[in-house]
Write a protein that holds these residues in place. Sequence first.
Motif, PDB file in Angstrom:
ATOM      1  N   VAL A 175       7.534 -18.342 -64.474  1.00  0.00           N
ATOM      2  CA  VAL A 175       6.267 -18.730 -65.100  1.00  0.00           C
ATOM      3  C   VAL A 175       6.181 -20.253 -65.071  1.00  0.00           C
ATOM      4  O   VAL A 175       6.941 -20.941 -65.753  1.00  0.00           O
ATOM      5  CB  VAL A 175       6.167 -18.204 -66.543  1.00  0.00           C
ATOM      6  CG1 VAL A 175       4.802 -18.533 -67.139  1.00  0.00           C
ATOM      7  CG2 VAL A 175       6.436 -16.700 -66.588  1.00  0.00           C
ATOM      8  N   ALA A 176       5.257 -20.750 -64.260  1.00  0.00           N
ATOM      9  CA  ALA A 176       5.107 -22.193 -64.094  1.00  0.00           C
ATOM     10  C   ALA A 176       4.385 -22.804 -65.286  1.00  0.00           C
ATOM     11  O   ALA A 176       3.393 -22.255 -65.764  1.00  0.00           O
ATOM     12  CB  ALA A 176       4.333 -22.478 -62.807  1.00  0.00           C
ATOM     13  N   SER A 177       4.880 -23.941 -65.738  1.00  0.00           N
ATOM     14  CA  SER A 177       4.225 -24.599 -66.870  1.00  0.00           C
ATOM     15  C   SER A 177       2.810 -25.026 -66.499  1.00  0.00           C
ATOM     16  O   SER A 177       1.899 -24.882 -67.301  1.00  0.00           O
ATOM     17  CB  SER A 177       5.047 -25.791 -67.361  1.00  0.00           C
ATOM     18  OG  SER A 177       5.158 -26.767 -66.346  1.00  0.00           O
ATOM     19  N   SER A 178       2.597 -25.541 -65.315  1.00  0.00           N
ATOM     20  CA  SER A 178       1.276 -25.870 -64.750  1.00  0.00           C
ATOM     21  C   SER A 178       0.321 -26.573 -65.704  1.00  0.00           C
ATOM     22  O   SER A 178      -0.810 -26.132 -65.899  1.00  0.00           O
ATOM     23  CB  SER A 178       0.600 -24.605 -64.217  1.00  0.00           C
ATOM     24  OG  SER A 178       1.362 -24.013 -63.221  1.00  0.00           O
ATOM     25  N   PRO A 179       0.724 -27.705 -66.295  1.00  0.00           N
ATOM     26  CA  PRO A 179      -0.188 -28.393 -67.224  1.00  0.00           C
ATOM     27  C   PRO A 179      -1.483 -28.854 -66.557  1.00  0.00           C
ATOM     28  O   PRO A 179      -2.522 -28.919 -67.217  1.00  0.00           O
ATOM     29  CB  PRO A 179       0.635 -29.576 -67.731  1.00  0.00           C
ATOM     30  CG  PRO A 179       1.739 -29.750 -66.748  1.00  0.00           C
ATOM     31  CD  PRO A 179       1.989 -28.397 -66.136  1.00  0.00           C
ATOM     32  N   SER A 180      -1.457 -29.124 -65.268  1.00  0.00           N
ATOM     33  CA  SER A 180      -2.675 -29.579 -64.580  1.00  0.00           C
ATOM     34  C   SER A 180      -3.743 -28.490 -64.512  1.00  0.00           C
ATOM     35  O   SER A 180      -4.929 -28.780 -64.380  1.00  0.00           O
ATOM     36  CB  SER A 180      -2.344 -30.069 -63.164  1.00  0.00           C
ATOM     37  OG  SER A 180      -1.824 -29.013 -62.388  1.00  0.00           O
ATOM     38  N   LYS A 181      -3.325 -27.212 -64.638  1.00  0.00           N
ATOM     39  CA  LYS A 181      -4.286 -26.104 -64.630  1.00  0.00           C
ATOM     40  C   LYS A 181      -4.875 -25.832 -66.015  1.00  0.00           C
ATOM     41  O   LYS A 181      -5.730 -24.969 -66.158  1.00  0.00           O
ATOM     42  CB  LYS A 181      -3.625 -24.828 -64.101  1.00  0.00           C
ATOM     43  CG  LYS A 181      -3.341 -24.867 -62.608  1.00  0.00           C
ATOM     44  CD  LYS A 181      -2.889 -23.509 -62.130  1.00  0.00           C
ATOM     45  CE  LYS A 181      -2.744 -23.470 -60.628  1.00  0.00           C
ATOM     46  NZ  LYS A 181      -2.393 -22.139 -60.153  1.00  0.00           N
ATOM     47  N   LYS A 182      -4.379 -26.537 -67.020  1.00  0.00           N
ATOM     48  CA  LYS A 182      -4.849 -26.371 -68.405  1.00  0.00           C
ATOM     49  C   LYS A 182      -4.858 -24.892 -68.823  1.00  0.00           C
ATOM     50  O   LYS A 182      -5.907 -24.314 -69.128  1.00  0.00           O
ATOM     51  CB  LYS A 182      -6.226 -26.995 -68.583  1.00  0.00           C
ATOM     52  CG  LYS A 182      -6.244 -28.488 -68.369  1.00  0.00           C
ATOM     53  CD  LYS A 182      -7.632 -29.056 -68.556  1.00  0.00           C
ATOM     54  CE  LYS A 182      -7.652 -30.540 -68.514  1.00  0.00           C
ATOM     55  NZ  LYS A 182      -7.535 -31.190 -67.249  1.00  0.00           N
TER      56      LYS A 182
END
Length: 157
Positions: free
Chosen positions: A36-43
């Motif tokens: 599970v990617a943290s992906s902060p850029s995807k909000k």
Amino acid sequence: MKNKAIYPGTFDPVTNGHADLIERAALLFDHVVVGVASSPSKKPRFDLAARVKMLTLITSHLDNVSVQGFSGLLVDFAKECDAKVLIRGLRAVSDFEYEFQLANMNRRLYPELESVFLTPAEENSFISSTLVKEVSLHGGDVSEFVHPVVKSALEKS
């Protein structure tokens, strides 16, 4: 494990299509790590801990599946997990070009990592997290697209 695969994604929210691919991968590999990617850029709508928890509940019936959150490059996570296979889902032909570029980049960064593409069951082929979020945000019923755990979380958020 000699036959370990990673199925990565943001899983925000996890859909029946994701669950379908995880189950298919679990039949093919000795162990599947759902990354599970943290992906902060995807909000993401749900924080990393919540997404890991939902996926852990949804996959609890699969003995050879584990769920882990990660940040950073996927290839670094794959090395950390000692995985040599990367599972990616293809819903439509339109997904292929992006996935092909991604597979080539991952191969360049980690030559031992092989990409394997799986397709979801036909009834899940149109479901995307983006569509599910949109329907949910407007008060629509998403029960046929997500696990009850996810539906409940969407209703509370």
